[in-house]
Design an enzyme around this catalytic site. Structure first.
Site, PDB file in Angstrom:
ATOM      1  CD  GLU A  51      39.906  25.114  41.196  1.00  0.00           C
ATOM      2  OE1 GLU A  51      40.041  26.251  41.671  1.00  0.00           O
ATOM      3  OE2 GLU A  51      40.526  24.720  40.191  1.00  0.00           O
ATOM      4  CB  CYS A  98      42.124  30.907  36.260  1.00  0.00           C
ATOM      5  SG  CYS A  98      41.475  32.564  36.363  1.00  0.00           S
ATOM      6  CG  HIS A 157      36.071  26.960  45.734  1.00  0.00           C
ATOM      7  ND1 HIS A 157      35.650  27.344  46.985  1.00  0.00           N
ATOM      8  CD2 HIS A 157      37.135  27.699  45.443  1.00  0.00           C
ATOM      9  CE1 HIS A 157      36.445  28.313  47.419  1.00  0.00           C
ATOM     10  NE2 HIS A 157      37.339  28.547  46.501  1.00  0.00           N
ATOM     11  CG  ASN A 166      43.302  35.390  46.392  1.00  0.00           C
ATOM     12  OD1 ASN A 166      43.372  36.580  46.182  1.00  0.00           O
ATOM     13  ND2 ASN A 166      42.154  34.785  46.692  1.00  0.00           N
TER      14      ASN A 166
HETATM   15  S1  SF4 Z   1      38.054  33.632  37.407  1.00  0.00           S
HETATM   16 FE1  SF4 Z   1      39.808  32.339  37.944  1.00  0.00          FE
HETATM   17  S2  SF4 Z   1      40.362  32.908  40.057  1.00  0.00           S
HETATM   18 FE2  SF4 Z   1      38.302  33.688  39.661  1.00  0.00          FE
HETATM   19  S3  SF4 Z   1      36.935  32.070  40.407  1.00  0.00           S
HETATM   20 FE3  SF4 Z   1      37.249  31.695  38.221  1.00  0.00          FE
HETATM   21  S4  SF4 Z   1      38.952  30.273  38.159  1.00  0.00           S
HETATM   22 FE4  SF4 Z   1      38.946  31.161  40.206  1.00  0.00          FE
END
Ligand code: SF4
Length: 281
Positions: free
Chosen positions: A130, A193, A78, A223
């Protein structure tokens, strides 16, 4: 009984990367003559089994900077505000940064906007670690997930937008639609993302095709809970578990196809163990 694993399931790139960094750091600390403690600042991921495994490898969890007095501190995926990294350095602690590179990109964008005199809107949840890390790179900013917050705001001429990596595109679109009509100069860094969206889409698709869905991941993982909710919308026989011990034979009576998915903080090994247990029921 056929077991199908969702096309996108389990640990994302950032989590796998962080786990490797932590394990390597612990191994190298254990080889030193004078062994110093290794801590993550907050639990590395929302997965109690992985956090316990790391504790057995010698990696503790520190809730605050003040809780650590020596050794190494690992920053989790994060990320943290730069002020926290500085305070760890000032205490003479060794810092290992496992911030996901995609989160680093958000930091960079927020910093750039701030340096160029933009008021920064962070689309994200204010209490998420984050987002707190991103905010550390901004001077004048607002964190929001709702247009309602913007109605009250006297918008400056120059507004920049960055997004918490796990927010939805729909949320960003709604906020941009409002801002684009009211701001002279709008600069947007779409920092979402795709890992979260991909996992949700794959769970949605698979849960339409099976008689039972098993969702693996920490009960404290937002999630993973969302994947369970999505699965349940299409498949009433959907269950959220952390480990194979929680599987119940009754869920599989008369079932010919089982779908399996897992949250972004569930390593592949944990998925394989559950799949094997289902196949051996
Ligand atoms: S790849 Fe995407 S979901 Fe996984 S830690 Fe990084 S930003 Fe977060």
């Amino acid at each position: 009984m056929r077991v199908h694993i969702a096309e996108n399931a389990g640990a994302c790139y950032g989590v796998e990367r962080a786990l490797n960094i932590v394990l390597k750091t612990a191994q190298s600390a254990n080889k030193q003559d004078d062994i110093k403690p290794v801590h993550t600042l907050g639990p590395l991921i929302h997965n109690p089994q992985v956090v316990s495994k790391l504790e057995r490898e010698g990696v503790g969890v520190a809730d605050e900077v003040d809780d650590v007095h020596e050794g190494t501190v690992i920053i989790r995926t994060h990320g943290v505000p730069p002020q926290i990294t500085d305070s760890l350095g000032h205490k003479g602690l060794s810092v290992v940064d496992a911030t996901c590179p995609y989160v680093k990109k958000v930091h960079k964008s927020a910093k750039k906007l701030t340096e160029e005199g933009y008021f920064v809107i962070i689309v994200g949840d204010a209490d998420h670690a984050e987002v707190q890390g991103i905010a550390g790179y901004c001077k004048d900013y607002l964190v929001t997930t709702s247009v309602d917050d913007l109605v009250e705001l006297k918008l400056p001429k120059k507004v920049g937008v960055v997004v918490q990596t796990t927010q939805s595109q729909e949320m960003l679109d709604t906020i941009l639609c409002y801002l684009s009509r009211r701001v002279n100069e709008l600069r947007v860094f779409n920092t979402i993302c795709e890992a979260t969206n991909e996992r949700q889409a794959a769970a949605r698709k698979l849960s339409l095709e099976v008689d039972a869905m098993i969702v693996i991941g920490g009960k404290n993982s937002g999630n993973t809970r969302r994947l369970h909710e999505i699965s349940k919308e299409n498949c009433a026989n959907a269950h959220h578990i952390e480990t194979a011990d929680e599987l119940e034979a009754a869920w599989f009576e008369g079932v010919s196809d089982v779908g399996v998915t897992a949250g972004a903080s569930t390593p592949q090994a944990q998925i394989s163990t559950v799949v094997e247990a289902i196949e051996n029921l």
